[in-house]
Design an enzyme around this catalytic site. Structure first.
Site, short mmCIF file in Angstrom:
data_model
loop_
_atom_site.label_atom_id
_atom_site.label_comp_id
_atom_site.label_asym_id
_atom_site.label_seq_id
_atom_site.Cartn_x
_atom_site.Cartn_y
_atom_site.Cartn_z
N ASN A 1 0.82 -1.21 0.00
CA ASN A 1 0.00 0.00 0.00
C ASN A 1 0.85 1.26 0.00
O ASN A 1 0.41 2.32 -0.45
CB ASN A 1 -0.91 0.03 1.23
CG ASN A 1 -2.12 -0.85 1.06
OD1 ASN A 1 -2.43 -1.28 -0.04
ND2 ASN A 1 -2.80 -1.14 2.14
N ARG B 1 -11.36 11.52 8.38
CA ARG B 1 -11.84 10.67 7.29
C ARG B 1 -13.13 9.92 7.65
O ARG B 1 -14.02 9.77 6.81
CB ARG B 1 -10.75 9.65 6.95
CG ARG B 1 -9.56 10.32 6.35
CD ARG B 1 -8.41 9.38 6.22
NE ARG B 1 -7.34 10.06 5.51
CZ ARG B 1 -6.20 9.50 5.18
NH1 ARG B 1 -5.96 8.24 5.50
NH2 ARG B 1 -5.28 10.17 4.54
#
Ligand code: ADP
Length: 587
Positions: free
Chosen positions: A173, A414
């Site tokens: 990632n 988020r």
């Protein structure tokens, strides 16, 4: 993502003139160009054919991620040339890139008017290990930022070290992320005159995770962040942008350093170059399946590679787990939090399946915060891929809904923005900005490929007027205008009376506008293995498991309920380095 353009077009045209197609047994000689879509748009190849034999294949244009795609292209080419066939299996984990390449070659061969291959399908051959049992001082599992950081420091401390990676390419990632890194008191903050402190950063991170992170570990993170950023810059040679910082949601000031290109490609490329220079072997397509535990100490790992070999890697000093999170493992997500089931796509790479967590737990490790799973709010509604073009949000882009209203502070955490988006009509939001914002954030220019892809998919539109922007996505036109008028007044007065935007709203008086449709997608798993300040893995009684270390997304001690933007790279770098050092000093 890099464009490779070779000056071969004119050469191709002249060579193509030499093609001749005979009757029955066709024969072709020359260079043929073919094209097909990969993961990030068109892949263009040039195939050199000699008497119906595939002699060579060159990629002449691609937007695929260079680090990820290069080994894939090389393997596919070798298999095709070796077997004189384009009928080759896609490489798992890089399916779309493989298919784009294979289809492009087949397109070129079609243009040559010859069918070279028969029905047989070939698999890509994998390198075999000479020795099925090998020994190192330190064995690192996973080749993301945490794994490379650990390996470099282990080697610096005098250890022999190997990195094992189950996918066909490095990076995890880390590679596909924006790779921004929070570091209080960093050199760019000093240049820009931004006041920050370790304490402020600590407080933001603790608060951002709702006090569910481990305080002494967050202190460790905050204390070592600046030094870790300097190390990346000066030792690993990562280039950061020298006059720009991001202020991600939940942070009280701009403190995130931005790597060149605004993605993890710069970081992983430089890590790989450094590892090569330090002669650290990286074994790809080598999946670790078990930890070896002898008399309560972890002494190595069992692995298998795609050549079908069962392998043992003994670790004289220690094993470091740096296998990332479990965002791509739907079953595991559901096990720990049923909310995050198949309805969510993910921004993650396919290798993010939680293997390290499962192996560590089997060896007695304690896990924590497993139920906290983060969605990234602004992702591509068709693929789940994170949108970096929409990073304009950090410089004043606003978020509106189908009714044309703002509905959340754009610099909120988020999780808060994600939940707010899912509560809107059609469970989506629209990011809106203009050139006054674009001139600060420069996201379109930086992520040209993503911009082109989003436009092609009908998910991003450049509009001269607000009417046009609204019409494109069927948004309430008059309400959108009213919303923008309010934003313009707030920008002028320096106060957002509706959502108390903690950064700076910018006037959206002038077009052209950019409007992008977005949905949340699974991005980060906050929970994982419990480690101490030396990155040693603890068991359920908080006792150290000898020989076992962990770092990065696989651990669960820092981020609590919610990871703040820019904190992953700080986490993986700080504790990856610590793990490498600690594992080199056998206890
Ligand atoms: P971090 O950000 O913590 O460094 P990344 O996601 O960047 O994590 O990297 C983790 C890497 O670990 C990925 O490249 C992933 O493919 C690899 N990995 C995961 N499980 C295994 C395994 N069982 N064996 C070898 N590599 C693994």
């Amino acid at each position: 993502m890099k464009k490779i353009k070779l000056l071969v077009a004119s050469l191709t045209i002249s060579l193509m003139a030499s093609v001749f197609v005979g009757c029955g047994n066709k024969s072709a000689n020359g260079a043929y160009e073919g094209q097909a879509d990969g993961k990030h748009g068109a892949i263009k190849v040039q195939v050199q054919v000699d008497n119906n034999n595939i002699k060579d294949i060159k990629v002449i244009e691609t937007n695929e991620n260079e680090v990820l795609s290069e080994p894939v292209f090389t393997k596919l080419k070798n298999t095709m040339v070796c077997n004189n066939s384009s009928n080759v299996d896609a490489i798992s984990g890089s399916t779309e890139t493989s298919k784009g390449y294979i289809n492009a070659v087949q397109d070129a061969l079609k243009k040559a008017g010859v069918k070279i291959e028969g029905n047989k399908k070939y698999s890509v051959e994998h390198m075999k290990e000479e020795k099925t049992e090998q020994e190192y001082d330190v064995v690192v599992i996973g080749s993301g930022g945490a794994g490379f950081g650990a390996a470099l420091e282990a080697k610096n401390a005098g250890s022999s070290v190997v990195i094992l990676e189950k996918m066909p390419s490095i990076g995890g990632n880390t590679l596909i992320s924006g790779a921004e890194m929070n570091a209080p008191n960093n050199w760019v903050q000093k240049k820009l005159g931004i006041n920050d402190s370790i304490e402020k950063y600590y407080e933001d991170t603790v608060k951002g995770g709702d006090n569910k992170g481990v305080p002494n570990m967050i202190k460790e993170l905050a204390n070592n962040a600046e030094n870790a950023a300097e190390w990346l810059k000066d030792f690993v040679n990562v280039e950061f942008i020298e006059d720009q910082l991001f202020q991600f949601g939940g942070h009280s000031v701009k403190r995130a350093l931005i790597p060149k290109g605004h993605t993890g490609e710069e970081m992983m490329t430089k890590y790989k170059l450094k590892a090569d220079e330090m002669q650290i072997p990286v074994k790809l397509e080598t999946e670790v399946t078990d930890l070896i535990v002898e008399d309560g100490r972890v002494t190595g790992v069992k692995a298998k590679n795609t050549a079908g070999q069962d392998l043992t890697f003994k670790a004289k000093n220690g094993v470091i787990i740096a296998t990332g999170g479990f965002g791509s493992n739907v079953e595991m997500r559901k096990k720990y939090n049923p909310e995050y089931d198949e309805k969510y796509m993910t921004t993650d790479t396919p290798g993010t399946t939680g293997d390290g967590i499962v192996m560590a737990e089997k060896a007695g490790a304690k896990l924590m915060n497993m139920e906290y799973i983060q969605t990234y709010p602004i992702c591509n509604p068709k693929t789940g891929v994170i949108s970096l073009v929409a990073d304009s949000r950090f410089d004043g882009a606003i978020l509106v809904n189908q009714e044309g209203n703002r509905f959340v502070e754009e610099l909120q955490r988020r999780d808060v923005i994600s939940k707010a988006i899912l509560n809107q009509t059609n469970k989506c939001g629209y990011v809106l900005w203009n050139d006054d914002i674009e001139n600060i954030s420069k996201t379109i220019n930086t992520h040209k490929d993503e911009y082109a892809m989003l436009e092609k998919q009908g998910l991003l539109h450049k509009a001269d007027t607000l009417e046009d922007a609204a019409k494109f996505f069927n948004i309430d036109e008059s309400q959108l205008k009213k919303t923008v008028e309010k934003v313009n007044t707030f920008a002028k007065n320096g106060k957002d009376e509706d959502f108390n935007h903690r950064g700076k709203l910018v006037s959206l008086e002038k077009g052209p506008y950019y409007i992008e449709k977005a949905v949340p997608s699974i991005h980060h798993t906050m929970g994982g293995i419990v480690i101490d300040e030396k990155s040693r893995v603890l068991d359920v009684n908080n006792k150290v498991i000898p020989g076992l270390y962990a770092a990065g997304e696989v651990t669960g001690v820092i981020h609590g309920t919610n990871r703040l933007g820019g904190n992953a790279i700080t986490d993986i770098t700080v504790f990856g380095r610590v793990a490498g050092e600690s594992a080199s000093n056998k206890e």
